[in-house]
Design an enzyme around this catalytic site. Sequence first.
Site, PDB file in Angstrom:
ATOM      1  N   GLU A 102       0.835  -1.216   0.000  1.00 47.85           N
ATOM      2  CA  GLU A 102       0.000   0.000   0.000  1.00 47.85           C
ATOM      3  C   GLU A 102       0.864   1.258   0.000  1.00 47.85           C
ATOM      4  O   GLU A 102       2.015   1.231   0.432  1.00 47.85           O
ATOM      5  CB  GLU A 102      -0.890   0.008   1.249  1.00 47.85           C
ATOM      6  CG  GLU A 102      -2.356  -0.297   0.973  1.00 47.85           C
ATOM      7  CD  GLU A 102      -3.118   0.835   0.266  1.00 47.85           C
ATOM      8  OE1 GLU A 102      -2.493   1.659  -0.449  1.00 47.85           O
ATOM      9  OE2 GLU A 102      -4.336   0.884   0.423  1.00 47.85           O
ATOM     10  N   ASP A 103       0.280   2.344  -0.456  1.00 44.13           N
ATOM     11  CA  ASP A 103       1.010   3.615  -0.449  1.00 44.13           C
ATOM     12  C   ASP A 103       1.042   4.247   0.936  1.00 44.13           C
ATOM     13  O   ASP A 103       2.070   4.712   1.389  1.00 44.13           O
ATOM     14  CB  ASP A 103       0.426   4.604  -1.475  1.00 44.13           C
ATOM     15  CG  ASP A 103      -1.081   4.820  -1.318  1.00 44.13           C
ATOM     16  OD1 ASP A 103      -1.724   4.113  -0.512  1.00 44.13           O
ATOM     17  OD2 ASP A 103      -1.613   5.702  -2.022  1.00 44.13           O
ATOM     18  N   ASP A 106      -3.351   5.781   6.870  1.00 40.69           N
ATOM     19  CA  ASP A 106      -3.692   7.027   7.546  1.00 40.69           C
ATOM     20  C   ASP A 106      -4.571   6.678   8.758  1.00 40.69           C
ATOM     21  O   ASP A 106      -4.050   6.346   9.808  1.00 40.69           O
ATOM     22  CB  ASP A 106      -4.391   7.932   6.524  1.00 40.69           C
ATOM     23  CG  ASP A 106      -4.676   9.322   7.042  1.00 40.69           C
ATOM     24  OD1 ASP A 106      -3.958   9.798   7.912  1.00 40.69           O
ATOM     25  OD2 ASP A 106      -5.641   9.956   6.566  1.00 40.69           O
ATOM     26  N   PHE A 155      -0.791  16.362   4.876  1.00 45.89           N
ATOM     27  CA  PHE A 155      -1.118  15.823   3.564  1.00 45.89           C
ATOM     28  C   PHE A 155       0.120  15.798   2.669  1.00 45.89           C
ATOM     29  O   PHE A 155       0.832  16.790   2.547  1.00 45.89           O
ATOM     30  CB  PHE A 155      -2.226  16.653   2.906  1.00 45.89           C
ATOM     31  CG  PHE A 155      -2.730  16.036   1.637  1.00 45.89           C
ATOM     32  CD1 PHE A 155      -3.604  14.955   1.675  1.00 45.89           C
ATOM     33  CD2 PHE A 155      -2.308  16.513   0.406  1.00 45.89           C
ATOM     34  CE1 PHE A 155      -4.058  14.363   0.508  1.00 45.89           C
ATOM     35  CE2 PHE A 155      -2.759  15.929  -0.771  1.00 45.89           C
ATOM     36  CZ  PHE A 155      -3.639  14.849  -0.723  1.00 45.89           C
ATOM     37  N   ARG A 168       1.168  12.365  -8.754  1.00 47.53           N
ATOM     38  CA  ARG A 168       1.647  10.997  -8.547  1.00 47.53           C
ATOM     39  C   ARG A 168       3.004  10.758  -9.188  1.00 47.53           C
ATOM     40  O   ARG A 168       3.719   9.827  -8.831  1.00 47.53           O
ATOM     41  CB  ARG A 168       0.672   9.974  -9.179  1.00 47.53           C
ATOM     42  CG  ARG A 168      -0.694   9.918  -8.574  1.00 47.53           C
ATOM     43  CD  ARG A 168      -1.437   8.698  -9.134  1.00 47.53           C
ATOM     44  NE  ARG A 168      -2.869   8.767  -8.907  1.00 47.53           N
ATOM     45  CZ  ARG A 168      -3.473   8.382  -7.786  1.00 47.53           C
ATOM     46  NH1 ARG A 168      -2.773   7.923  -6.781  1.00 47.53           N
ATOM     47  NH2 ARG A 168      -4.780   8.462  -7.674  1.00 47.53           N
TER      48      ARG A 168
HETATM   49  P1  5GP Z   1      -7.057   5.509   5.512  1.00 55.27           P
HETATM   50  O1  5GP Z   1      -7.490   6.726   6.280  1.00 55.27           O
HETATM   51  O2  5GP Z   1      -8.220   4.611   5.232  1.00 55.27           O
HETATM   52  O3  5GP Z   1      -5.921   4.789   6.201  1.00 55.27           O
HETATM   53  O4  5GP Z   1      -6.499   6.024   4.132  1.00 55.27           O
HETATM   54  C1  5GP Z   1      -7.376   6.268   3.080  1.00 55.27           C
HETATM   55  C2  5GP Z   1      -6.696   6.758   1.857  1.00 55.27           C
HETATM   56  O5  5GP Z   1      -6.522   8.158   2.024  1.00 55.27           O
HETATM   57  C3  5GP Z   1      -5.309   6.252   1.504  1.00 55.27           C
HETATM   58  O6  5GP Z   1      -5.306   5.021   0.833  1.00 55.27           O
HETATM   59  C4  5GP Z   1      -4.849   7.365   0.596  1.00 55.27           C
HETATM   60  O7  5GP Z   1      -5.343   7.142  -0.694  1.00 55.27           O
HETATM   61  C5  5GP Z   1      -5.500   8.579   1.201  1.00 55.27           C
HETATM   62  N1  5GP Z   1      -4.557   9.371   1.990  1.00 55.27           N
HETATM   63  C6  5GP Z   1      -4.410   9.434   3.327  1.00 55.27           C
HETATM   64  N2  5GP Z   1      -3.466  10.327   3.677  1.00 55.27           N
HETATM   65  C7  5GP Z   1      -3.004  10.850   2.518  1.00 55.27           C
HETATM   66  C8  5GP Z   1      -2.009  11.842   2.199  1.00 55.27           C
HETATM   67  O8  5GP Z   1      -1.338  12.449   3.044  1.00 55.27           O
HETATM   68  N3  5GP Z   1      -1.826  12.098   0.870  1.00 55.27           N
HETATM   69  C9  5GP Z   1      -2.523  11.480  -0.106  1.00 55.27           C
HETATM   70  N4  5GP Z   1      -2.257  11.796  -1.372  1.00 55.27           N
HETATM   71  N5  5GP Z   1      -3.461  10.540   0.150  1.00 55.27           N
HETATM   72  C10 5GP Z   1      -3.699  10.244   1.449  1.00 55.27           C
HETATM   73 MG    MG Z   2      -4.095   3.775  -1.137  1.00 54.52          MG
END
Ligand code: 5GP
Ligand code: MG
Length: 178
Positions: A102-103, A106, A155, A168
Amino acid sequence: MKNIIVKDKEFKLLLSEAKIKGSIKNIADKINKDLEGKNPLFLAVLNGSFMFAADLMKNITIPCEICFVKLTSYQGMQSGGKVKEVFGLSERIDGRTVVIVEDIVDSGRTMQQLLESLSSRNPKEIRIATFLFKPGSLQCNLKLDYVAFEIPNDFVVGYGLDYDGYGRNFGEVYTLVK
Ligand code: 5GP
Ligand code: MG
């Protein structure tokens, strides 16, 4: 290093290409040791993980397979919440050691839903490799096996991560200038 503009926002450098390469090599070495003989199936989550997956896999030297999935969001029946389903997984994962690539983690909710969805397909074991992790934002109980970088709750874009579809393409990670 100059700041970058993505759409209407300005970002400054957070993680250089050299730093990224070094950390990814370290977690790849760990995976090579931990998963030797386990014939892992790497499951990279598109779109965000495409650069991380490419650089990680170039450093994996044990026999393995890699496939790419997407998570599609739809409105769930229960509690009106969004539910994420795995899309594009044609390989069987029962009895396999699966490594999610995963990237970013959060709040962790996306990862939690992905784990639930994959668990129902009876893999032998699921491990998580994430490029970025925001520990200050985590809202659920997750065990992250391989983390390239822990970052603050700001972010970020670049290295696969987008702002409204853009950004990206950068080879480094940038954080929002407030
Ligand atoms: P989660 O909150 O479910 O862990 O993350 C949800 C999604 O929010 C991640 O897969 C990602 O796509 C996006 N996300 C969360 N934090 C960031 C950030 O700092 N930058 C970007 N570009 N996407 C984020
Ligand atoms: Mg993702």
